[in-house]
Scaffold this motif. Structure first.
Motif, PDB file in Angstrom:
ATOM      1  N   GLY A   1      46.035  29.132  41.775  1.00  0.00           N
ATOM      2  CA  GLY A   1      44.959  30.136  41.695  1.00  0.00           C
ATOM      3  C   GLY A   1      45.015  31.206  42.767  1.00  0.00           C
ATOM      4  N   CYS A   2      46.105  31.230  43.532  1.00  0.00           N
ATOM      5  CA  CYS A   2      46.195  32.181  44.654  1.00  0.00           C
ATOM      6  C   CYS A   2      47.158  33.324  44.351  1.00  0.00           C
TER       7      CYS A   2
ATOM      8  N   LEU B   1      46.697  39.191  38.692  1.00  0.00           N
ATOM      9  CA  LEU B   1      45.957  37.941  38.720  1.00  0.00           C
ATOM     10  C   LEU B   1      44.489  38.330  38.771  1.00  0.00           C
ATOM     11  N   THR B   2      43.775  38.068  37.745  1.00  0.00           N
ATOM     12  CA  THR B   2      42.374  38.485  37.759  1.00  0.00           C
ATOM     13  C   THR B   2      41.503  37.254  37.821  1.00  0.00           C
ATOM     14  N   LEU B   3      40.785  37.162  38.873  1.00  0.00           N
ATOM     15  CA  LEU B   3      39.876  36.041  39.059  1.00  0.00           C
ATOM     16  C   LEU B   3      38.553  36.626  39.491  1.00  0.00           C
ATOM     17  N   GLY B   4      37.516  36.383  38.719  1.00  0.00           N
ATOM     18  CA  GLY B   4      36.211  36.919  39.081  1.00  0.00           C
ATOM     19  C   GLY B   4      36.210  38.430  39.064  1.00  0.00           C
ATOM     20  N   SER B   5      35.413  38.980  39.975  1.00  0.00           N
ATOM     21  CA  SER B   5      35.259  40.437  39.960  1.00  0.00           C
ATOM     22  C   SER B   5      36.474  41.124  40.562  1.00  0.00           C
ATOM     23  N   GLY B   6      37.207  40.410  41.381  1.00  0.00           N
ATOM     24  CA  GLY B   6      38.338  41.028  42.048  1.00  0.00           C
ATOM     25  C   GLY B   6      39.564  41.058  41.176  1.00  0.00           C
ATOM     26  N   LYS B   7      40.524  41.844  41.566  1.00  0.00           N
ATOM     27  CA  LYS B   7      41.771  41.962  40.830  1.00  0.00           C
ATOM     28  C   LYS B   7      42.844  42.236  41.863  1.00  0.00           C
ATOM     29  N   ILE B   8      43.870  41.428  41.862  1.00  0.00           N
ATOM     30  CA  ILE B   8      44.892  41.608  42.895  1.00  0.00           C
ATOM     31  C   ILE B   8      46.236  41.189  42.300  1.00  0.00           C
TER      32      ILE B   8
ATOM     33  N   LEU C   1      36.899  30.651  44.672  1.00  0.00           N
ATOM     34  CA  LEU C   1      37.089  30.915  43.238  1.00  0.00           C
ATOM     35  C   LEU C   1      35.754  30.772  42.507  1.00  0.00           C
ATOM     36  N   GLY C   2      34.956  29.800  42.944  1.00  0.00           N
ATOM     37  CA  GLY C   2      33.637  29.587  42.345  1.00  0.00           C
ATOM     38  C   GLY C   2      32.696  30.759  42.584  1.00  0.00           C
TER      39      GLY C   2
END
Ligand SMILES: NC(=O)c1ccc[n+]([C@@H]2O[C@H](COP(=O)([O-])OP(=O)(O)OC[C@H]3O[C@@H](n4cnc5c(N)ncnc54)[C@H](OP(=O)(O)O)[C@@H]3O)[C@@H](O)[C@H]2O)c1
Length: 293
Positions: free
Chosen positions: A263-264, A8-15, A207-208
Protein backbone atom coordinates in the motif's frame (compact mmCIF):
# COMPACT_ATOMS: atom_id res chain seq x y z
CA UNK A 1 -1.67 2.46 -20.42
CA UNK A 2 1.77 3.76 -19.53
CA UNK A 3 2.90 1.21 -16.98
CA UNK A 4 5.78 3.40 -15.90
CA UNK A 5 3.47 6.12 -14.81
CA UNK A 6 0.92 4.21 -12.81
CA UNK A 7 -0.68 6.34 -10.16
CA UNK A 8 -1.21 4.87 -6.75
CA UNK A 9 -4.42 6.42 -5.58
CA UNK A 10 -5.33 5.94 -2.00
CA UNK A 11 -7.89 8.18 -0.38
CA UNK A 12 -7.87 11.81 -1.31
CA UNK A 13 -4.20 11.84 -2.16
CA UNK A 14 -2.60 10.73 -5.38
CA UNK A 15 1.06 9.95 -5.74
CA UNK A 16 3.07 8.02 -8.33
CA UNK A 17 3.96 4.60 -6.96
CA UNK A 18 7.69 4.90 -7.63
CA UNK A 19 9.84 7.97 -7.16
CA UNK A 20 13.55 8.73 -7.03
CA UNK A 21 15.04 9.37 -3.59
CA UNK A 22 17.79 11.99 -3.59
CA UNK A 23 19.34 12.04 -0.13
CA UNK A 24 23.11 11.51 -0.47
CA UNK A 25 24.08 11.91 3.18
CA UNK A 26 25.44 15.34 2.32
CA UNK A 27 27.59 14.26 -0.57
CA UNK A 28 28.92 11.03 0.95
CA UNK A 29 26.92 8.92 -1.51
CA UNK A 30 26.75 11.13 -4.56
CA UNK A 31 27.60 14.65 -5.66
CA UNK A 32 25.07 17.18 -7.01
CA UNK A 33 26.30 16.25 -10.51
CA UNK A 34 25.54 12.59 -9.75
CA UNK A 35 22.00 13.55 -8.71
CA UNK A 36 21.51 15.66 -11.84
CA UNK A 37 22.62 12.70 -13.98
CA UNK A 38 20.42 10.33 -11.93
CA UNK A 39 17.35 12.49 -12.58
CA UNK A 40 18.17 12.40 -16.31
CA UNK A 41 18.38 8.60 -16.28
CA UNK A 42 15.26 8.36 -14.14
CA UNK A 43 13.24 10.49 -16.57
CA UNK A 44 14.33 8.22 -19.38
CA UNK A 45 13.36 5.16 -17.31
CA UNK A 46 9.87 6.60 -16.80
CA UNK A 47 10.08 8.13 -13.32
CA UNK A 48 7.78 11.09 -12.88
CA UNK A 49 8.16 11.42 -9.11
CA UNK A 50 11.16 13.14 -7.51
CA UNK A 51 11.54 13.22 -3.77
CA UNK A 52 13.57 15.93 -2.07
CA UNK A 53 13.87 18.13 1.00
CA UNK A 54 15.29 21.53 1.87
CA UNK A 55 17.79 19.77 4.14
CA UNK A 56 19.23 17.42 1.48
CA UNK A 57 21.18 19.96 -0.54
CA UNK A 58 20.20 18.22 -3.78
CA UNK A 59 17.28 20.38 -4.88
CA UNK A 60 19.35 22.58 -7.18
CA UNK A 61 20.59 19.50 -9.04
CA UNK A 62 17.03 18.19 -9.43
CA UNK A 63 15.86 21.62 -10.58
CA UNK A 64 18.60 21.86 -13.21
CA UNK A 65 17.84 18.43 -14.64
CA UNK A 66 14.08 19.00 -14.80
CA UNK A 67 14.34 22.53 -16.19
CA UNK A 68 16.62 21.30 -18.98
CA UNK A 69 14.06 18.74 -20.15
CA UNK A 70 11.19 21.20 -19.80
CA UNK A 71 13.09 23.83 -21.83
CA UNK A 72 13.89 21.24 -24.49
CA UNK A 73 10.15 20.62 -24.73
CA UNK A 74 10.39 16.91 -23.91
CA UNK A 75 8.81 17.23 -20.48
CA UNK A 76 5.86 19.16 -19.14
CA UNK A 77 6.03 20.43 -15.56
CA UNK A 78 2.54 19.16 -14.85
CA UNK A 79 3.61 15.60 -15.65
CA UNK A 80 6.20 15.54 -12.87
CA UNK A 81 5.42 15.06 -9.19
CA UNK A 82 7.90 16.89 -6.93
CA UNK A 83 8.04 16.52 -3.15
CA UNK A 84 9.95 18.74 -0.77
CA UNK A 85 10.05 18.91 3.01
CA UNK A 86 10.15 21.57 5.69
CA UNK A 87 13.29 21.32 7.81
CA UNK A 88 13.13 21.30 11.60
CA UNK A 89 14.90 24.65 11.98
CA UNK A 90 12.04 26.37 10.13
CA UNK A 91 9.10 25.24 12.29
CA UNK A 92 8.58 28.80 13.44
CA UNK A 93 5.34 29.56 11.55
CA UNK A 94 6.90 32.82 10.36
CA UNK A 95 9.66 30.89 8.55
CA UNK A 96 7.63 28.19 6.79
CA UNK A 97 6.63 30.13 3.68
CA UNK A 98 10.15 31.54 3.25
CA UNK A 99 11.67 28.07 3.35
CA UNK A 100 9.22 26.76 0.77
CA UNK A 101 9.96 29.71 -1.52
CA UNK A 102 13.68 28.95 -1.18
CA UNK A 103 13.03 25.31 -2.15
CA UNK A 104 10.95 26.43 -5.14
CA UNK A 105 13.81 28.65 -6.28
CA UNK A 106 16.27 25.77 -5.97
CA UNK A 107 13.92 23.38 -7.75
CA UNK A 108 13.24 25.99 -10.47
CA UNK A 109 9.51 25.59 -10.23
CA UNK A 110 6.58 27.74 -9.16
CA UNK A 111 4.95 25.01 -7.06
CA UNK A 112 5.60 21.60 -5.56
CA UNK A 113 3.17 18.70 -5.71
CA UNK A 114 3.81 17.69 -2.10
CA UNK A 115 5.16 19.70 0.83
CA UNK A 116 5.77 17.65 3.97
CA UNK A 117 6.77 18.52 7.51
CA UNK A 118 10.05 16.56 7.61
CA UNK A 119 9.76 15.78 11.33
CA UNK A 120 7.48 16.63 14.23
CA UNK A 121 10.49 17.81 16.24
CA UNK A 122 11.30 21.49 15.90
CA UNK A 123 14.76 22.94 16.33
CA UNK A 124 15.94 26.46 17.05
CA UNK A 125 15.26 28.97 14.25
CA UNK A 126 17.89 29.07 11.55
CA UNK A 127 18.70 31.41 8.71
CA UNK A 128 18.08 30.02 5.21
CA UNK A 129 21.70 30.68 4.27
CA UNK A 130 23.13 28.51 7.07
CA UNK A 131 24.28 24.90 6.98
CA UNK A 132 21.74 22.19 7.71
CA UNK A 133 21.70 21.63 11.44
CA UNK A 134 20.76 18.36 13.13
CA UNK A 135 20.00 18.58 16.81
CA UNK A 136 22.67 16.85 18.87
CA UNK A 137 21.86 18.33 22.24
CA UNK A 138 18.56 19.11 23.95
CA UNK A 139 19.42 22.81 23.81
CA UNK A 140 19.19 22.58 19.98
CA UNK A 141 15.45 21.89 20.10
CA UNK A 142 12.68 24.46 20.06
CA UNK A 143 9.00 23.77 20.47
CA UNK A 144 6.42 25.19 18.13
CA UNK A 145 2.97 23.62 18.53
CA UNK A 146 2.47 21.21 15.63
CA UNK A 147 -0.95 22.72 14.96
CA UNK A 148 0.60 26.17 14.45
CA UNK A 149 3.24 24.82 12.06
CA UNK A 150 0.48 23.03 10.17
CA UNK A 151 -1.48 26.28 9.81
CA UNK A 152 1.59 27.76 8.09
CA UNK A 153 1.74 24.68 5.82
CA UNK A 154 -1.94 25.23 4.97
CA UNK A 155 -1.16 28.81 4.01
CA UNK A 156 1.43 27.51 1.49
CA UNK A 157 -1.29 25.36 -0.06
CA UNK A 158 -3.78 28.24 -0.12
CA UNK A 159 -1.22 30.38 -1.96
CA UNK A 160 -0.95 27.68 -4.64
CA UNK A 161 2.70 26.94 -3.85
CA UNK A 162 2.07 23.38 -2.63
CA UNK A 163 -0.61 21.31 -4.34
CA UNK A 164 -0.69 18.88 -1.40
CA UNK A 165 0.63 19.04 2.14
CA UNK A 166 1.55 16.19 4.43
CA UNK A 167 3.68 14.79 7.22
CA UNK A 168 6.79 12.70 7.76
CA UNK A 169 8.06 10.79 10.79
CA UNK A 170 4.92 11.58 12.80
CA UNK A 171 3.40 9.16 15.30
CA UNK A 172 -0.29 8.27 15.34
CA UNK A 173 -0.88 10.59 18.30
CA UNK A 174 0.87 13.52 16.62
CA UNK A 175 -1.06 12.92 13.40
CA UNK A 176 -4.36 12.83 15.29
CA UNK A 177 -3.56 16.28 16.70
CA UNK A 178 -3.24 17.65 13.17
CA UNK A 179 -6.50 16.02 12.07
CA UNK A 180 -8.33 17.47 15.06
CA UNK A 181 -7.36 21.08 14.35
CA UNK A 182 -6.69 21.27 10.62
CA UNK A 183 -8.59 23.01 7.87
CA UNK A 184 -6.74 21.02 5.19
CA UNK A 185 -6.11 17.36 5.98
CA UNK A 186 -2.64 15.92 5.51
CA UNK A 187 -2.68 13.85 2.33
CA UNK A 188 0.58 11.92 2.61
CA UNK A 189 2.74 10.36 5.34
CA UNK A 190 6.39 9.61 4.54
CA UNK A 191 7.82 7.09 6.98
CA UNK A 192 10.27 4.25 7.26
CA UNK A 193 8.70 1.05 5.94
CA UNK A 194 10.74 -1.93 4.80
CA UNK A 195 10.49 -5.71 5.00
CA UNK A 196 12.36 -5.51 8.33
CA UNK A 197 10.19 -2.69 9.67
CA UNK A 198 6.62 -2.92 8.43
CA UNK A 199 5.40 -0.10 10.68
CA UNK A 200 2.00 -1.77 10.50
CA UNK A 201 -0.04 0.26 12.99
CA UNK A 202 1.01 3.57 11.52
CA UNK A 203 0.56 2.43 7.91
CA UNK A 204 -2.94 1.13 8.67
CA UNK A 205 -3.83 4.28 10.57
CA UNK A 206 -2.76 6.53 7.67
CA UNK A 207 -4.48 4.48 4.98
CA UNK A 208 -7.58 4.46 7.18
CA UNK A 209 -7.44 8.28 7.30
CA UNK A 210 -7.25 8.37 3.50
CA UNK A 211 -3.60 9.48 3.46
CA UNK A 212 -1.15 7.98 0.97
CA UNK A 213 1.89 6.40 2.61
CA UNK A 214 5.39 6.74 1.20
CA UNK A 215 8.06 4.30 2.33
CA UNK A 216 11.57 5.57 2.82
CA UNK A 217 14.60 3.38 3.49
CA UNK A 218 12.66 0.68 1.61
CA UNK A 219 15.86 -1.22 0.81
CA UNK A 220 17.10 -0.95 4.38
CA UNK A 221 19.17 2.14 3.73
CA UNK A 222 22.44 0.31 2.90
CA UNK A 223 24.45 3.54 2.74
CA UNK A 224 23.29 4.93 6.08
CA UNK A 225 26.44 5.50 8.16
CA UNK A 226 24.59 4.75 11.41
CA UNK A 227 23.54 1.29 10.24
CA UNK A 228 25.41 -1.27 12.26
CA UNK A 229 28.42 -2.55 10.36
CA UNK A 230 28.01 -6.14 9.27
CA UNK A 231 24.31 -6.25 10.20
CA UNK A 232 22.17 -8.02 7.62
CA UNK A 233 19.76 -5.79 5.73
CA UNK A 234 16.79 -6.86 3.59
CA UNK A 235 18.95 -6.87 0.44
CA UNK A 236 20.98 -9.71 2.02
CA UNK A 237 18.01 -11.59 3.44
CA UNK A 238 18.19 -15.31 2.48
CA UNK A 239 14.40 -15.64 2.06
CA UNK A 240 14.18 -12.57 -0.16
CA UNK A 241 17.17 -13.80 -2.15
CA UNK A 242 15.35 -17.11 -2.67
CA UNK A 243 12.14 -15.36 -3.81
CA UNK A 244 14.15 -13.19 -6.20
CA UNK A 245 15.76 -16.29 -7.70
CA UNK A 246 12.39 -18.00 -8.13
CA UNK A 247 10.91 -14.93 -9.82
CA UNK A 248 13.97 -14.14 -11.90
CA UNK A 249 14.07 -10.66 -10.38
CA UNK A 250 16.53 -8.76 -8.21
CA UNK A 251 16.06 -8.64 -4.43
CA UNK A 252 15.49 -4.87 -4.66
CA UNK A 253 12.66 -5.43 -7.15
CA UNK A 254 11.02 -8.00 -4.88
CA UNK A 255 11.22 -5.61 -1.92
CA UNK A 256 9.88 -2.59 -3.81
CA UNK A 257 7.07 -4.57 -5.37
CA UNK A 258 6.14 -6.04 -1.99
CA UNK A 259 5.93 -2.54 -0.49
CA UNK A 260 3.79 -1.22 -3.34
CA UNK A 261 1.39 -4.12 -2.86
CA UNK A 262 1.47 -3.42 0.87
CA UNK A 263 0.00 0.00 0.00
CA UNK A 264 3.01 2.33 -0.11
CA UNK A 265 4.63 4.43 -2.76
CA UNK A 266 8.40 3.88 -2.79
CA UNK A 267 11.27 6.34 -3.30
CA UNK A 268 14.48 4.28 -3.56
CA UNK A 269 17.55 6.45 -3.90
CA UNK A 270 20.13 5.52 -6.48
CA UNK A 271 22.75 7.26 -8.56
CA UNK A 272 23.58 4.03 -10.42
CA UNK A 273 21.89 3.95 -13.85
CA UNK A 274 21.30 0.17 -13.89
CA UNK A 275 19.69 0.31 -10.43
CA UNK A 276 17.53 3.30 -11.34
CA UNK A 277 16.08 1.25 -14.21
CA UNK A 278 15.87 -1.88 -12.09
CA UNK A 279 13.94 -0.10 -9.32
CA UNK A 280 11.44 1.39 -11.75
CA UNK A 281 10.89 -1.98 -13.37
CA UNK A 282 9.83 -3.41 -10.02
CA UNK A 283 6.67 -1.40 -10.55
CA UNK A 284 5.56 -3.16 -13.71
CA UNK A 285 6.46 -6.78 -13.04
CA UNK A 286 3.66 -7.75 -10.67
CA UNK A 287 1.25 -5.31 -12.25
CA UNK A 288 -1.82 -7.52 -12.23
CA UNK A 289 -1.69 -8.08 -8.50
CA UNK A 290 -1.13 -4.43 -7.63
CA UNK A 291 -3.58 -2.18 -5.89
CA UNK A 292 -3.32 0.40 -8.64
CA UNK A 293 -6.11 1.78 -10.69
N1 LIG B 1 11.43 11.59 5.49
C1 LIG B 1 12.58 11.20 6.00
O1 LIG B 1 12.91 11.48 7.17
C2 LIG B 1 13.52 10.38 5.16
C3 LIG B 1 14.54 9.64 5.79
C4 LIG B 1 15.39 8.89 4.97
C5 LIG B 1 15.23 8.90 3.60
N2 LIG B 1 14.24 9.65 3.02
C6 LIG B 1 14.06 9.68 1.55
O2 LIG B 1 13.93 8.35 1.09
C7 LIG B 1 14.93 8.08 0.11
C8 LIG B 1 15.32 6.61 0.18
O3 LIG B 1 15.86 6.28 1.44
P1 LIG B 1 17.42 5.95 1.63
O4 LIG B 1 18.18 6.64 0.55
O5 LIG B 1 17.79 6.31 3.01
O6 LIG B 1 17.50 4.38 1.54
P2 LIG B 1 17.21 3.27 0.42
O7 LIG B 1 16.45 3.83 -0.74
O8 LIG B 1 16.67 2.12 1.17
O9 LIG B 1 18.67 2.88 -0.03
C9 LIG B 1 19.44 3.67 -0.89
C10 LIG B 1 20.76 2.95 -1.12
O10 LIG B 1 20.53 1.70 -1.78
C11 LIG B 1 21.34 1.58 -2.91
N3 LIG B 1 20.47 0.98 -3.96
C12 LIG B 1 19.48 1.57 -4.67
N4 LIG B 1 18.89 0.71 -5.51
C13 LIG B 1 19.53 -0.47 -5.34
C14 LIG B 1 19.37 -1.74 -5.94
N5 LIG B 1 18.47 -1.95 -6.91
N6 LIG B 1 20.19 -2.74 -5.51
C15 LIG B 1 21.12 -2.53 -4.54
N7 LIG B 1 21.31 -1.34 -3.94
C16 LIG B 1 20.52 -0.31 -4.33
C17 LIG B 1 21.77 2.99 -3.29
O11 LIG B 1 23.08 2.98 -3.82
P3 LIG B 1 23.55 3.85 -5.10
O12 LIG B 1 22.97 5.22 -5.00
O13 LIG B 1 25.02 3.85 -4.95
O14 LIG B 1 23.07 3.11 -6.32
C18 LIG B 1 21.77 3.69 -1.94
O15 LIG B 1 23.01 3.51 -1.32
C19 LIG B 1 16.06 9.06 0.45
O16 LIG B 1 16.96 9.25 -0.62
C20 LIG B 1 15.24 10.28 0.80
O17 LIG B 1 14.83 10.92 -0.40
C21 LIG B 1 13.37 10.37 3.79
Amino acid sequence: MDLHNIQLTLGSGKIPSVGLGTFTYFGKHGSPDDIEAAVDVALEAGYRHFESAWAYGTQEAIGRALEKKITEGVLDRKDVFITTKLWNTHHNPKLVLGELKDSLKQLRTSYVDMFLMHCPTGQKDQDLSGDVIFATDKSDYAYYPLEDVWKAMERCHQLGLAKNIGLSNFTIEQTKRIFERCTIKPSNMQIEVSPYFLNERLVKFCLGRRMTVTSFASLGCPSNPVRLAGKQGPLEDPVLIEIAKLKGKSVAQVILRFLIQYGCSVIPKSITPARIWENMNASTYFFLKARHI
